[in-house]
Design a protein around this motif. Structure first.
Motif, short mmCIF file in Angstrom:
data_model
loop_
_atom_site.label_atom_id
_atom_site.label_comp_id
_atom_site.label_asym_id
_atom_site.label_seq_id
_atom_site.Cartn_x
_atom_site.Cartn_y
_atom_site.Cartn_z
N MET A 53 41.29 50.33 49.87
CA MET A 53 42.58 50.19 49.20
C MET A 53 43.03 48.74 49.06
O MET A 53 44.04 48.46 48.42
CB MET A 53 43.65 51.03 49.92
CG MET A 53 44.05 50.54 51.28
SD MET A 53 45.30 51.64 52.08
CE MET A 53 44.25 52.94 52.72
N PHE A 54 42.26 47.80 49.64
CA PHE A 54 42.55 46.38 49.48
C PHE A 54 41.56 45.70 48.52
O PHE A 54 41.62 44.50 48.32
CB PHE A 54 42.51 45.68 50.83
CG PHE A 54 43.56 46.19 51.79
CD1 PHE A 54 44.88 45.80 51.66
CD2 PHE A 54 43.22 47.09 52.79
CE1 PHE A 54 45.85 46.28 52.52
CE2 PHE A 54 44.19 47.58 53.66
CZ PHE A 54 45.51 47.17 53.53
N MET A 55 40.67 46.51 47.94
CA MET A 55 39.67 45.99 47.01
C MET A 55 40.05 46.35 45.57
O MET A 55 40.63 47.40 45.33
CB MET A 55 38.30 46.59 47.34
CG MET A 55 37.81 46.33 48.74
SD MET A 55 37.31 44.63 48.98
CE MET A 55 35.84 44.59 47.96
N HIS A 56 39.71 45.46 44.63
CA HIS A 56 40.00 45.72 43.22
C HIS A 56 38.85 45.22 42.35
O HIS A 56 38.18 44.25 42.69
CB HIS A 56 41.32 45.06 42.81
CG HIS A 56 42.51 45.71 43.42
ND1 HIS A 56 42.99 45.37 44.66
CD2 HIS A 56 43.32 46.72 42.97
CE1 HIS A 56 44.04 46.12 44.96
NE2 HIS A 56 44.26 46.95 43.95
N GLY A 57 38.67 45.91 41.22
CA GLY A 57 37.51 45.64 40.38
C GLY A 57 37.67 44.45 39.46
O GLY A 57 36.68 43.78 39.14
N ASN A 58 38.89 44.18 38.98
CA ASN A 58 39.09 43.07 38.05
C ASN A 58 40.55 42.61 38.11
O ASN A 58 41.37 43.18 38.85
CB ASN A 58 38.70 43.46 36.63
CG ASN A 58 39.40 44.73 36.16
OD1 ASN A 58 40.63 44.83 36.22
ND2 ASN A 58 38.62 45.71 35.71
N VAL A 59 40.86 41.58 37.33
CA VAL A 59 42.20 40.98 37.37
C VAL A 59 43.27 41.98 36.95
O VAL A 59 44.33 42.08 37.60
CB VAL A 59 42.25 39.72 36.47
CG1 VAL A 59 43.69 39.21 36.37
CG2 VAL A 59 41.34 38.64 37.02
#
Length: 250
Positions: A53-59
């Protein structure tokens, strides 16, 4: 304009640190270690239902999630206090992970049972997936089933969206008549209508994206959204029933 609250600010900083770190060490390595994987995949780790839940794929992914966290999370933290807010936020994120994994299990074993009925063992299937030698699977399932099996097994999930959906549900409980609107539909809609509306949309898209109900996949973890929203609803219902809504935890 509402000021950012302390816990929300810290959560946003942590998300940004994770996002920058992902690109510093390499997205593939970071997601492999911290993204949420299918539990039978060798890359699954016990901490992933929290770290994903603290990771994201792009801006754009992190931008929209952090904007939602700022707008609605700050409001909730002001109402509840920091401890109750962070407990709620993490609980919704974990609930999102649980439902997402559960749906993946249903999808995976819907296909795996077909393969086992054809004579393959459970270990044969896992060996084929782990070695990327799909020859034992050919002729036993169609392309749609193969895509369902491999996407459930291989594709990790990242993002705070499940926790954000829980926050949206809580906001609708507390301020049901507040006006909300989408960027591409700039007409205010009351939260008590807006939030159920987007949940119905996620349910429709989630069912459409699972081969158990039909074909197609838009790459969005709709059931993770619904998992976070469900936990948010249950917690708000329980707190309201027990009159905890007006009590701060700190």
């Amino acid at each position: 304009m509402m000021r950012i609250t302390e816990t929300v600010k810290q959560l946003i900083i942590i998300n940004i640190i994770f996002f920058v770190g992902t690109y510093l060490i390499g997205q593939e390595v970071a997601v492999s270690f911290l993204g949420l994987h299918f539990p039978e995949n060798p890359e699954f780790k016990l901490w992933q239902p929290l770290t994903y839940m603290f990771m994201h794929g792009n801006v754009m992914h992190i931008l929209f999630n952090m904007l939602g966290l700022f707008m609605f999370g700050s409001f909730l933290e002001q109402v509840w206090g920091a401890q109750k807010f962070i407990f709620f936020y993490i609980s919704c994120g974990l609930g999102a992970a649980l439902l997402h994994i559960g749906i993946n299990y249903i999808s995976f074993y819907n296909v795996a049972n077909t393969l086992m009925a054809s004579g393959l063992s459970h270990q044969d299937i896992l060996t084929a997936l782990n070695t990327h030698n799909f020859e034992p699977l050919y002729g036993k399932i169609d392309q749609s089933q193969f895509d369902t099996l491999t996407s459930a097994y291989y594709i990790p999930t990242v993002g705070a969206s499940g926790a954000i959906y829980g926050i949206l549900v809580a906001f609708a409980f507390i301020a049901p008549n507040a006006g909300l609107m989408l960027l591409f539909f700039p007409i205010p809609i009351k939260a008590k209508y807006f939030v159920p509306g987007i949940l119905v949309y996620d349910l429709i898209m989630g069912l459409k994206g699972q081969s158990l109900f039909g074909s197609g996949d838009d790459g969005v973890a709709h059931f993770a959204h619904l998992g976070g929203a469900s936990i948010g609803f249950l917690m708000m219902w329980y707190w309201k029933k027990n009159q905890f809504n007006n009590n701060r935890w700190n």
